[in-house]
Motif scaffolding. Structure first.
Motif, PDB file in Angstrom:
ATOM      1  N   GLY A  82       3.874 -16.867  -5.046  1.00 30.22           N
ATOM      2  CA  GLY A  82       2.672 -16.036  -5.072  1.00 30.22           C
ATOM      3  C   GLY A  82       2.784 -14.877  -6.047  1.00 30.22           C
ATOM      4  O   GLY A  82       3.702 -14.825  -6.870  1.00 30.22           O
ATOM      5  N   VAL A  83       1.817 -13.966  -5.964  1.00 33.10           N
ATOM      6  CA  VAL A  83       1.815 -12.787  -6.832  1.00 33.10           C
ATOM      7  C   VAL A  83       1.687 -11.533  -5.959  1.00 33.10           C
ATOM      8  O   VAL A  83       1.420 -11.620  -4.761  1.00 33.10           O
ATOM      9  N   VAL A  84       1.871 -10.387  -6.612  1.00 32.22           N
ATOM     10  CA  VAL A  84       1.822  -9.123  -5.881  1.00 32.22           C
ATOM     11  C   VAL A  84       0.454  -8.470  -6.042  1.00 32.22           C
ATOM     12  O   VAL A  84      -0.086  -8.416  -7.146  1.00 32.22           O
ATOM     13  N   GLY A  85      -0.100  -8.008  -4.927  1.00 27.23           N
ATOM     14  CA  GLY A  85      -1.357  -7.258  -4.950  1.00 27.23           C
ATOM     15  C   GLY A  85      -1.091  -5.842  -4.469  1.00 27.23           C
ATOM     16  O   GLY A  85       0.034  -5.509  -4.071  1.00 27.23           O
ATOM     17  N   ALA A  86      -2.132  -5.003  -4.495  1.00 23.72           N
ATOM     18  CA  ALA A  86      -1.922  -3.601  -4.099  1.00 23.72           C
ATOM     19  C   ALA A  86      -3.200  -2.976  -3.580  1.00 23.72           C
ATOM     20  O   ALA A  86      -4.301  -3.433  -3.899  1.00 23.72           O
ATOM     21  N   SER A  87      -3.022  -1.926  -2.776  1.00 27.49           N
ATOM     22  CA  SER A  87      -4.191  -1.137  -2.370  1.00 27.49           C
ATOM     23  C   SER A  87      -4.452  -0.107  -3.464  1.00 27.49           C
ATOM     24  O   SER A  87      -3.603   0.142  -4.329  1.00 27.49           O
ATOM     25  N   ARG A  88      -5.608   0.507  -3.374  1.00 26.35           N
ATOM     26  CA  ARG A  88      -5.942   1.519  -4.391  1.00 26.35           C
ATOM     27  C   ARG A  88      -4.999   2.728  -4.298  1.00 26.35           C
ATOM     28  O   ARG A  88      -4.660   3.323  -5.317  1.00 26.35           O
ATOM     29  N   ALA A  89      -4.577   3.050  -3.065  1.00 22.63           N
ATOM     30  CA  ALA A  89      -3.680   4.211  -2.921  1.00 22.63           C
ATOM     31  C   ALA A  89      -2.402   3.993  -3.728  1.00 22.63           C
ATOM     32  O   ALA A  89      -1.905   4.913  -4.378  1.00 22.63           O
ATOM     33  N   ALA A  90      -1.890   2.759  -3.698  1.00 25.47           N
ATOM     34  CA  ALA A  90      -0.666   2.464  -4.445  1.00 25.47           C
ATOM     35  C   ALA A  90      -0.923   2.499  -5.948  1.00 25.47           C
ATOM     36  O   ALA A  90      -0.075   2.958  -6.724  1.00 25.47           O
ATOM     37  N   VAL A  91      -2.104   2.043  -6.345  1.00 26.73           N
ATOM     38  CA  VAL A  91      -2.456   2.053  -7.778  1.00 26.73           C
ATOM     39  C   VAL A  91      -2.656   3.493  -8.245  1.00 26.73           C
ATOM     40  O   VAL A  91      -2.125   3.912  -9.279  1.00 26.73           O
ATOM     41  N   ASP A  92      -3.394   4.262  -7.419  1.00 27.69           N
ATOM     42  CA  ASP A  92      -3.656   5.660  -7.799  1.00 27.69           C
ATOM     43  C   ASP A  92      -2.366   6.479  -7.880  1.00 27.69           C
ATOM     44  O   ASP A  92      -2.273   7.428  -8.646  1.00 27.69           O
ATOM     45  N   ALA A  93      -1.378   6.093  -7.074  1.00 30.82           N
ATOM     46  CA  ALA A  93      -0.091   6.803  -7.106  1.00 30.82           C
ATOM     47  C   ALA A  93       0.698   6.457  -8.374  1.00 30.82           C
ATOM     48  O   ALA A  93       1.725   7.069  -8.655  1.00 30.82           O
ATOM     49  N   GLY A  94       0.209   5.469  -9.110  1.00 28.59           N
ATOM     50  CA  GLY A  94       0.884   5.084 -10.365  1.00 28.59           C
ATOM     51  C   GLY A  94       2.043   4.137 -10.139  1.00 28.59           C
ATOM     52  O   GLY A  94       2.851   3.919 -11.031  1.00 28.59           O
ATOM     53  N   TRP A  95       2.110   3.520  -8.943  1.00 29.89           N
ATOM     54  CA  TRP A  95       3.244   2.646  -8.647  1.00 29.89           C
ATOM     55  C   TRP A  95       3.082   1.262  -9.266  1.00 29.89           C
ATOM     56  O   TRP A  95       4.038   0.534  -9.438  1.00 29.89           O
ATOM     57  N   ILE A  96       1.837   0.888  -9.559  1.00 33.96           N
ATOM     58  CA  ILE A  96       1.568  -0.458 -10.064  1.00 33.96           C
ATOM     59  C   ILE A  96       0.246  -0.436 -10.834  1.00 33.96           C
ATOM     60  O   ILE A  96      -0.608   0.444 -10.595  1.00 33.96           O
ATOM     61  N   GLY A 155       0.822  -1.205   0.000  1.00 31.14           N
ATOM     62  CA  GLY A 155       0.000   0.000   0.000  1.00 31.14           C
ATOM     63  C   GLY A 155       0.850   1.246   0.000  1.00 31.14           C
ATOM     64  O   GLY A 155       2.048   1.206  -0.296  1.00 31.14           O
ATOM     65  N   ARG A 156       0.209   2.354   0.376  1.00 24.99           N
ATOM     66  CA  ARG A 156       0.896   3.648   0.377  1.00 24.99           C
ATOM     67  C   ARG A 156       2.132   3.622   1.266  1.00 24.99           C
ATOM     68  O   ARG A 156       3.084   4.367   1.058  1.00 24.99           O
ATOM     69  N   GLY A 157       2.097   2.749   2.279  1.00 20.08           N
ATOM     70  CA  GLY A 157       3.226   2.638   3.204  1.00 20.08           C
ATOM     71  C   GLY A 157       4.541   2.261   2.524  1.00 20.08           C
ATOM     72  O   GLY A 157       5.615   2.433   3.102  1.00 20.08           O
ATOM     73  N   LEU A 158       4.468   1.768   1.295  1.00 20.48           N
ATOM     74  CA  LEU A 158       5.706   1.450   0.560  1.00 20.48           C
ATOM     75  C   LEU A 158       6.477   2.738   0.257  1.00 20.48           C
ATOM     76  O   LEU A 158       7.697   2.714   0.124  1.00 20.48           O
ATOM     77  N   GLY A 159       5.732   3.824   0.072  1.00 20.27           N
ATOM     78  CA  GLY A 159       6.369   5.122  -0.116  1.00 20.27           C
ATOM     79  C   GLY A 159       6.905   5.395  -1.508  1.00 20.27           C
ATOM     80  O   GLY A 159       7.151   6.548  -1.869  1.00 20.27           O
ATOM     81  N   LYS A 160       7.148   4.354  -2.285  1.00 23.89           N
ATOM     82  CA  LYS A 160       7.725   4.546  -3.629  1.00 23.89           C
ATOM     83  C   LYS A 160       7.459   3.301  -4.473  1.00 23.89           C
ATOM     84  O   LYS A 160       7.291   2.206  -3.916  1.00 23.89           O
TER      85      LYS A 160
END
Ligand code: FAD
Length: 345
Positions: A255-269, A234-239
């Protein structure tokens, strides 16, 4: 005539006692059954048993007889299979026409469709054609003990409350159901049942839209809904580079990588990795949430996971309320230690 009939139905409803049975739309793409079709059969079986009625799978396609057999083994009492070249690839007009005619003729009480891109297109068209209601994107279905009506529950108001909806006077009771939420039906190699092939009469005039090209989205490759282990950030990744670290951990666990919306909205993934209300609903065996606070819209997509591990530096983060194991700490310290520990296993 159709318009007058429809207006009457809209005003007064229909004689609901004529409608019997549970139907499930068995969505296939390129000759492969979608997981959501198997999930709907699992849920449909429970509902049909409770009502004491037949469970029917409705399959449209071309030369997919093998899928019809598979649907029986996944618990359908009967499969209605409409085979035609024009049904090989989904088109709104053709699928709506064929299914609407079948429903009008045979009168099922309940019709369930997966809330996929196709289901979200087909469901509303069908319900309008049949002058009945549709609850979109359900996450829970139940039969009312008192009157046998289908209670259809879905998130409302941005996921802040769950609304339970009924279809009192019209039939069939129709719902699209979010993929990944319901449990899959069991596969029984020895189960038998009836496969009925139905004649389809589709003319060129029936199909007004032409599919020019199909482009596969990245989602098919990511397939977080099928993964048994998800390491989500999530956003806690910071980058954005934080996901490289999570990817290493995911690889160690197959496994695979998932994400929160904050991380997606930030354009990180990419959005294909997003878990939650506006992303994908997942239920892996293991879900590791790294730097994710646990907003209700995120929890809606992962809280049914087998085992939830949360890594967060804030001990009060709501994610810890749903976690089986909580690690309070900086993910950039914890995750490398986990990778190292797995290296030594
Ligand atoms: P934050 O809430 O900002 O949390 C970041 C967390 O990281 C914090 O708890 C913090 O303590 C922790 N942290 C920070 N640094 C570190 C570190 N170094 N190590 C460990 N922990 C650290 N959200 C979704 O996820 N999916 C959806 O599908 C979705 N759909 C939505 C639909 C609607 C209609 C709305 C209104 C919202 C939706 N949201 C969705 C957004 C949701 O409300 C939250 O805003 C979002 O989930 C927050 O993402 P996050 O947890 O990554 O970020």
């Amino acid at each position: 005539v159709d318009a007058i009939e429809k207006e009457e139905v809209e005003k007064k409803g229909v004689d609901i006692s004529q409608y019997k049975g549970v139907w499930v739309f068995a969505e296939q793409r390129e000759g492969e059954l979608l997981n959501v079709a198997v999930e709907l059969l699992g849920e449909g079986r429970k509902i049909a048993d409770k009502l004491g009625v037949e469970l029917t799978a409705v399959l449209l396609g071309n030369k997919v007889d093998n899928l019809a057999e598979e649907l029986i083994k996944y618990g359908a009492d009967k499969v209605i299979y409409a085979e035609d070249e024009k049904l090989e690839v989904y088109t709104t007009d053709a699928y709506t026409k064929v299914i609407a005619e079948l429903v009008k003729e045979r009168k099922p009480e309940i019709m369930l469709i997966g809330a996929t891109t196709i289901g979200r297109d087909l469901g509303p068209r069908l319900s309008a054609r049949l002058a009945t209601g549709l609850t979109a994107d359900c996450t829970k279905l139940e039969i009312d003990d008192e009157d046998g009506k289908l209670l259809q529950t879905r998130p409302a108001f941005g996921g802040n409350l769950m609304a339970t909806i009924i279809c009192p006077n019209h039939r069939p009771q129709m719902a699209t159901v979010r993929p990944g939420v319901m449990e899959k039906a069991h596969y029984d190699e020895n189960k038998t049942g009836e496969v009925e092939k139905v004649e389809v009469s589709l003319t060129e005039d029936d199909i007004k839209a032409v599919v020019v090209e199909r482009v596969k989205s990245e989602k098919a490759e990511v397939a977080i809904e099928d993964a048994s282990v998800i390491v989500a950030g999530g956003r806690g990744l910071g980058k954005p580079e934080g996901f490289e670290l999570l990817h290493k951990l995911a690889q160690k666990l197959d496994g695979v990588v998932g994400a929160s919306r904050a991380a997606v909205d930030a354009g990180w993934i990419d959005h294909a990795h997003q878990v939650g209300q506006t992303g994908t609903t997942v239920r892996p065996k293991l879900y590791i949430a790294c730097g994710i606070s646990g907003a209700i819209q995120h929890l809606a997509g992962m809280q049914d996971s087998g085992c939830i591990v949360a890594i967060n530096k804030n001990p009060d983060a709501p994610i810890f309320k749903v976690a089986d194991y909580g690690i309070v700490g900086d993910l950039y310290e914890v995750v490398p230690q986990l990778i190292e520990a797995l290296d030594n296993v």
